[in-house]
Design a protein around this motif. Sequence first.
Motif, PDB file in Angstrom:
ATOM      1  N   ASP A 120       0.831  -1.207   0.000  1.00 19.43           N
ATOM      2  CA  ASP A 120       0.000   0.000   0.000  1.00 19.43           C
ATOM      3  C   ASP A 120       0.868   1.261   0.000  1.00 19.43           C
ATOM      4  O   ASP A 120       0.566   2.234  -0.684  1.00 19.43           O
ATOM      5  CB  ASP A 120      -0.924   0.001   1.218  1.00 19.43           C
ATOM      6  CG  ASP A 120      -1.935  -1.129   1.193  1.00 19.43           C
ATOM      7  OD1 ASP A 120      -2.198  -1.675   0.097  1.00 19.43           O
ATOM      8  OD2 ASP A 120      -2.460  -1.474   2.265  1.00 19.43           O
ATOM      9  N   THR A 121       1.944   1.228   0.759  1.00 22.48           N
ATOM     10  CA  THR A 121       2.842   2.382   0.825  1.00 22.48           C
ATOM     11  C   THR A 121       3.500   2.653  -0.517  1.00 22.48           C
ATOM     12  O   THR A 121       3.602   3.809  -0.957  1.00 22.48           O
ATOM     13  CB  THR A 121       3.918   2.144   1.901  1.00 22.48           C
ATOM     14  OG1 THR A 121       3.276   1.821   3.138  1.00 22.48           O
ATOM     15  CG2 THR A 121       4.792   3.360   2.083  1.00 22.48           C
ATOM     16  N   SER A 122       3.940   1.608  -1.190  1.00 30.22           N
ATOM     17  CA  SER A 122       4.561   1.767  -2.496  1.00 30.22           C
ATOM     18  C   SER A 122       3.561   2.287  -3.520  1.00 30.22           C
ATOM     19  O   SER A 122       3.884   3.147  -4.339  1.00 30.22           O
ATOM     20  CB  SER A 122       5.140   0.433  -2.963  1.00 30.22           C
ATOM     21  OG  SER A 122       5.550   0.515  -4.300  1.00 30.22           O
TER      22      SER A 122
ATOM     23  N   HIS B 178      -2.841   8.857  -0.824  1.00 28.02           N
ATOM     24  CA  HIS B 178      -2.549   8.475   0.558  1.00 28.02           C
ATOM     25  C   HIS B 178      -2.530   6.953   0.687  1.00 28.02           C
ATOM     26  O   HIS B 178      -3.210   6.246  -0.061  1.00 28.02           O
ATOM     27  CB  HIS B 178      -3.597   9.082   1.506  1.00 28.02           C
ATOM     28  CG  HIS B 178      -3.147   9.079   2.934  1.00 28.02           C
ATOM     29  ND1 HIS B 178      -3.335   8.010   3.762  1.00 28.02           N
ATOM     30  CD2 HIS B 178      -2.498  10.018   3.663  1.00 28.02           C
ATOM     31  CE1 HIS B 178      -2.836   8.283   4.960  1.00 28.02           C
ATOM     32  NE2 HIS B 178      -2.318   9.507   4.918  1.00 28.02           N
ATOM     33  N   ARG B 179      -1.754   6.469   1.642  1.00 29.29           N
ATOM     34  CA  ARG B 179      -1.642   5.024   1.868  1.00 29.29           C
ATOM     35  C   ARG B 179      -2.992   4.420   2.230  1.00 29.29           C
ATOM     36  O   ARG B 179      -3.313   3.300   1.815  1.00 29.29           O
ATOM     37  CB  ARG B 179      -0.619   4.752   2.971  1.00 29.29           C
ATOM     38  CG  ARG B 179      -0.366   3.280   3.236  1.00 29.29           C
ATOM     39  CD  ARG B 179       0.703   3.078   4.286  1.00 29.29           C
ATOM     40  NE  ARG B 179       0.410   3.749   5.532  1.00 29.29           N
ATOM     41  CZ  ARG B 179      -0.301   3.206   6.524  1.00 29.29           C
ATOM     42  NH1 ARG B 179      -0.793   1.997   6.392  1.00 29.29           N
ATOM     43  NH2 ARG B 179      -0.518   3.876   7.639  1.00 29.29           N
TER      44      ARG B 179
END
Length: 87
Positions: free
Chosen positions: A17-19, A27-28
């Motif tokens: 999700d962060t990538s 946003h994440r």
Amino acid sequence: MKVRADIAALVREGHSDTSIAARLGCHRNTAARVRQALRLPAADPLSRLYAEAVPTGRVTAPVGRLPLSPERQAANRAALLAALKAA
């Protein structure tokens, strides 16, 4: 902009999700909500390393002088001998 479709494609490739958030500029939590809405599993931490090609920072510049090729060594030797003969 097809954020939901792009997120789904990246989740299927194994990105976290962060990538996904970093790649798409969202946003994440947005990436996580879309993944959960599509009922797709979270990325495996090990597959993330392969899918995202995360740099490790372990590659360093070589220490000391680099070895010369045989052709360069011969050219340097010839230039040195010519300079010594001229002196």
